[in-house]
Design an enzyme around this catalytic site. Structure first.
Site, mmCIF file in Angstrom:
data_model
loop_
_atom_site.group_PDB
_atom_site.id
_atom_site.type_symbol
_atom_site.label_atom_id
_atom_site.label_comp_id
_atom_site.label_asym_id
_atom_site.label_seq_id
_atom_site.Cartn_x
_atom_site.Cartn_y
_atom_site.Cartn_z
ATOM 1 N N ASP A 1 -27.905 52.227 17.868
ATOM 2 C CA ASP A 1 -26.994 51.534 17.907
ATOM 3 C C ASP A 1 -26.033 50.589 17.844
ATOM 4 O O ASP A 1 -26.511 49.894 16.323
ATOM 5 C CB ASP A 1 -27.298 50.670 18.952
ATOM 6 C CG ASP A 1 -25.558 50.225 20.289
ATOM 7 O OD1 ASP A 1 -25.004 50.695 20.600
ATOM 8 O OD2 ASP A 1 -25.458 48.478 20.170
ATOM 9 N N HIS B 1 -31.832 54.574 43.320
ATOM 10 C CA HIS B 1 -31.224 55.715 42.579
ATOM 11 C C HIS B 1 -30.735 57.151 43.706
ATOM 12 O O HIS B 1 -30.416 58.202 42.830
ATOM 13 C CB HIS B 1 -31.918 56.077 41.250
ATOM 14 C CG HIS B 1 -32.396 55.432 40.561
ATOM 15 N ND1 HIS B 1 -32.723 53.851 41.218
ATOM 16 C CD2 HIS B 1 -31.610 54.671 39.346
ATOM 17 C CE1 HIS B 1 -33.319 53.132 39.077
ATOM 18 N NE2 HIS B 1 -32.620 53.676 38.576
ATOM 19 N N GLU C 1 -22.342 53.803 28.370
ATOM 20 C CA GLU C 1 -22.186 54.378 29.765
ATOM 21 C C GLU C 1 -21.058 55.756 29.432
ATOM 22 O O GLU C 1 -21.337 56.643 29.759
ATOM 23 C CB GLU C 1 -22.272 53.786 30.880
ATOM 24 C CG GLU C 1 -22.681 54.606 31.685
ATOM 25 C CD GLU C 1 -24.347 55.200 31.990
ATOM 26 O OE1 GLU C 1 -24.792 54.851 31.775
ATOM 27 O OE2 GLU C 1 -23.775 56.484 32.257
ATOM 28 N N LYS D 1 -23.402 61.883 36.438
ATOM 29 C CA LYS D 1 -24.066 60.552 35.666
ATOM 30 C C LYS D 1 -25.018 61.737 35.620
ATOM 31 O O LYS D 1 -26.145 62.114 36.474
ATOM 32 C CB LYS D 1 -24.834 59.258 37.245
ATOM 33 C CG LYS D 1 -26.011 59.041 36.092
ATOM 34 C CD LYS D 1 -25.000 57.665 35.465
ATOM 35 C CE LYS D 1 -26.560 56.702 35.134
ATOM 36 N NZ LYS D 1 -26.250 56.301 33.752
ATOM 37 N N THR E 1 -33.333 46.859 24.912
ATOM 38 C CA THR E 1 -32.904 45.994 26.240
ATOM 39 C C THR E 1 -33.823 46.411 26.808
ATOM 40 O O THR E 1 -34.675 46.735 26.472
ATOM 41 C CB THR E 1 -32.004 47.062 26.613
ATOM 42 O OG1 THR E 1 -32.579 47.834 26.862
ATOM 43 C CG2 THR E 1 -30.917 46.793 25.424
ATOM 44 N N LYS F 1 -37.110 61.159 30.628
ATOM 45 C CA LYS F 1 -35.583 62.517 31.239
ATOM 46 C C LYS F 1 -34.969 61.948 29.693
ATOM 47 O O LYS F 1 -34.843 60.541 29.102
ATOM 48 C CB LYS F 1 -35.234 61.933 31.411
ATOM 49 C CG LYS F 1 -36.544 61.946 33.521
ATOM 50 C CD LYS F 1 -35.087 61.448 34.545
ATOM 51 C CE LYS F 1 -36.554 62.006 36.091
ATOM 52 N NZ LYS F 1 -35.213 61.558 36.863
ATOM 53 N N THR G 1 -30.997 55.831 23.166
ATOM 54 C CA THR G 1 -32.313 56.565 23.650
ATOM 55 C C THR G 1 -32.178 58.250 24.644
ATOM 56 O O THR G 1 -33.135 58.812 24.046
ATOM 57 C CB THR G 1 -33.637 55.767 23.588
ATOM 58 O OG1 THR G 1 -33.247 54.992 25.106
ATOM 59 C CG2 THR G 1 -33.704 54.361 22.665
ATOM 60 N N THR H 1 -32.163 38.461 21.538
ATOM 61 C CA THR H 1 -30.612 38.679 21.142
ATOM 62 C C THR H 1 -29.341 39.455 22.288
ATOM 63 O O THR H 1 -28.880 39.363 22.014
ATOM 64 C CB THR H 1 -30.376 39.450 19.865
ATOM 65 O OG1 THR H 1 -30.863 40.619 19.472
ATOM 66 C CG2 THR H 1 -30.749 38.095 18.164
#
Lengths: 423, 423
Positions: free
Chosen positions: B84, B299, B115, B194, B173, B185, B151, B215
């Site tokens: 990233d 979700h 996103e 989404k 993260t 997934k 990922t 960080t």
């Protein structure tokens, strides 16, 4: 089980069976922890089960097979039907009548499927149709009616949509019925690479209706017979004899007379032997954990040849070029007698399948082999016939050996005028 | 097994275990033939096995873990490393040093993953890098270093490339460490939906190094704690108590002090409990054959909310809005006491996670539920807390019930000024 059916249980191959390796005493989730770190291992087993049915008359509104395939009965059935443009031109009216007569709320998505548009853009078109139709996750299998390119595209769309939705394949070409439409693979081309992107996602059900072949062009019948010949060469000498004896007639009759084995046409037996032979090879190795695959016969050089010649060669024609090369290589290694070499090349010629093409240069074949080595994780794993109907893997094909085999076929083509013609 | 390690074998849940259903006496390939037709059934089992390791100090050149993860040792190791952009800015030099020091021929592919670019185009960028690097099929796992979006993108690229190549995840993260980076997934958004396209393809190994969190911005720590709270609410009351007691401090300390459980920071225990809790839920249902999933808690409405608010809300923030709605719904149904409702909403507020957002209109929530019903094959299958640390599924949430729950949160937000703020 109906009366009169013959049942057979086919044992997996020695050494390839995956079921015997299921370690049922192994924990599903294993954890080891310490103050400094921790490790967890997740084990999970997936059962994939799919059916291939040989059944004529699918579009007869009285036959519920197509309407109910791959799903439980529903009070208000809905289906998205993805159809190849040529199939739609020939059978669109009957397909519409079928779903209307069976009171299924359907929508038709017509795709002009061919190798040059075997891309993610075509997959997105199908996904957009699925999205627009509002396909429910498990109960509304998408129905794919067309050749191998169409079913591969729908398969990948279904695989990706909601991370896998069910679909049903109705192959309308011979290559679809004996190869592309009955395995687990989906795929699209990426850049110049054949099927570089894809997944393993077989349709819940594949319905093989040989009457579709009645409208297939002779060239496309030959294209399918190339994959039949592959199965014959690697594992089924009787299938080879059938092709040697009836090959040209199977083309001219477009594989009709299936279902009446005693009419001498052999179409029925060729179809059954090819399907069974293919499934026997796929079942123990559905996800290709084993990269030493007999069904890769004819598929070591052909992916690069096919893409280089696009759109000139059909898939089975590129496979034929590869098989011609493979029998010459096998002969030069003493794995195939001169007689058997002649017989194998003779069947290719009887079927009017090419044995040489101008894109087949030493350079192209070398780069094809290099790419295949990457695909086979660093090894050639090249299947070669060990006599007709058997095969062994070799790992040490040298550049000059390949060049010499090509020279044999190039000379031969110059002499006989063979290669490249399409009926 | 090293000394001092505690081993645990976690039994699969009652009623969900997939291993006990493996019918080992069923033939792998079954054929029934008659003159009129034939039917073949192919059964095949796939074992997926993957590891999650908690191990600090991954980028220390003396530590071989990252260099060897997911593959056998090789004489001339090569790795494509997808990183990233933000991670590259912070750790790029150390990542380069690591692979150079270990004599690995590597190439870095930097992706600005967020996103809005969680799309197939980003997957194609990664696939092109794989193609350019010439990734060999099994022995050169692609290494993904970044958050959940990164990922997920690499996972889908690896899944599609040659129909599946191995990869290794290094989530940087918190949400990646407890959620996106440890499941099976992969996915990208399609149109306004989404994760509408994706696959099940876990990395061979996930390496969780909590020092990366040092960080991370406080907002992204909170984003991850939202998924931790999900696990706590549905199945782990002790994890809930840890969050209730230490939540704000975990944010300010950025989850550091992992590895020293007695320092009172609780970070280490929170991380371990979250990972184990998540894996326990995933293992028996890795391919989601069972659509009644506890981990779908938070979700059900959030996918639509997140996409509608894009780019304003992070994933965990959208999940928080959904969880706030879910606890209010559970309370109104008598499944959660007033005290527990207050405690659950209290933890959300302590963590400065939103409980209301202006995009949450009755219309949006209704369309979100309708889409989720399609995703769950025609049923709501909505998990709701049955007390804190337990859950039940409901199938009959009515429109007015949803409207009333939303009204409670809307009034609450107007009164307290909560919702929508991002630290």
């Amino acid at each position: 089980m109906e009366d009169g059916l013959v049942e057979a249980i086919i044992e997996p191959h020695q050494g390839q069976e995956n079921q015997r390796h299921i370690p049922t005493d192994r924990p599903a989730l294993f954890a080891s922890e310490s103050a400094g770190g921790a490790k967890w291992r997740v084990d999970a087993y997936q059962l994939i089960s799919y059916e291939v049915s040989l059944c004529a008359g699918l579009l007869d509104p009285a036959d519920p097979t197509l309407a109910t395939a791959g799903s439980v009965a529903s009070e208000s059935p809905r289906r998205l039907v993805v159809v190849d443009a040529q199939v739609n031109a020939l059978y669109g009216a009957r397909i519409r009548q079928y779903f209307s007569a069976r009171a299924i709320a359907y929508e038709l998505c017509v795709i002009n499927a061919h190798e040059r548009v075997k891309t993610m853009d075509s997959v997105f078109r199908i996904v957009s149709s699925m999205d627009g139709f509002g396909v429910v996750r498990r109960r509304e299998p998408v129905i794919a009616i067309g050749g191998g390119v169409l079913t591969d595209l729908v398969g990948l769309a279904a695989s990706l949509y909601r991370r896998s939705t069910p679909y049903v394949r109705v192959p309308t070409t011979l290559i679809g019925m004996v190869d592309a439409g009955i395995g687990a693979k989906t795929g699209v081309n990426f850049r110049q690479h054949k099927n570089r992107l894809g997944s393993y996602h077989p349709s819940a059900v594949t319905l093989v209706d040989p009457t579709f072949l009645g409208t297939l062009s002779p060239r496309h019948v030959r294209n399918g017979l190339a994959e039949v010949l592959k199965i014959a060469l690697i594992k089924d000498v009787e299938l080879f004899e059938l092709l040697a004896k009836h090959g040209a007639r199977l083309v001219s009759e477009r594989m009709q007379y299936v279902g009446s084995a005693d009419d001498g046409s052999a179409a029925d037996e060729v179809l059954r032997r090819s399907i069974l032979g293919m499934l026997e090879e796929l079942q123990p190795n559905l996800w290709e954990h084993q990269l030493q695959r007999l069904v890769d016969y004819g598929h070591s050089f052909s992916p690069t040849i096919e893409m280089a010649a696009l759109p000139e060669l059909l898939h089975g024609e590129a496979v034929s070029l590869d098989m011609a090369l493979s029998v010459v290589l096998a002969h030069s290694r003493g794995m195939l007698s001169a007689t058997d070499l002649d017989r194998a090349l003779g069947v290719l010629r009887d079927l009017e399948l090419p044995t040489w093409h101008r894109v087949c240069t030493p350079q192209l074949l070398a780069s094809a082999l290099a790419d295949t080595v990457k695909h086979r994780d660093g090894q050639q794993l090249l299947p070669l016939t060990a006599g007709i109907g058997a095969a062994r893997f070799v790992n040490d094909i040298a550049a000059d050996e390949l060049d010499q085999a090509l020279a044999v076929l190039t000379d031969d083509a110059a002499f006989t005028g063979a290669g490249g013609q399409h009926g």
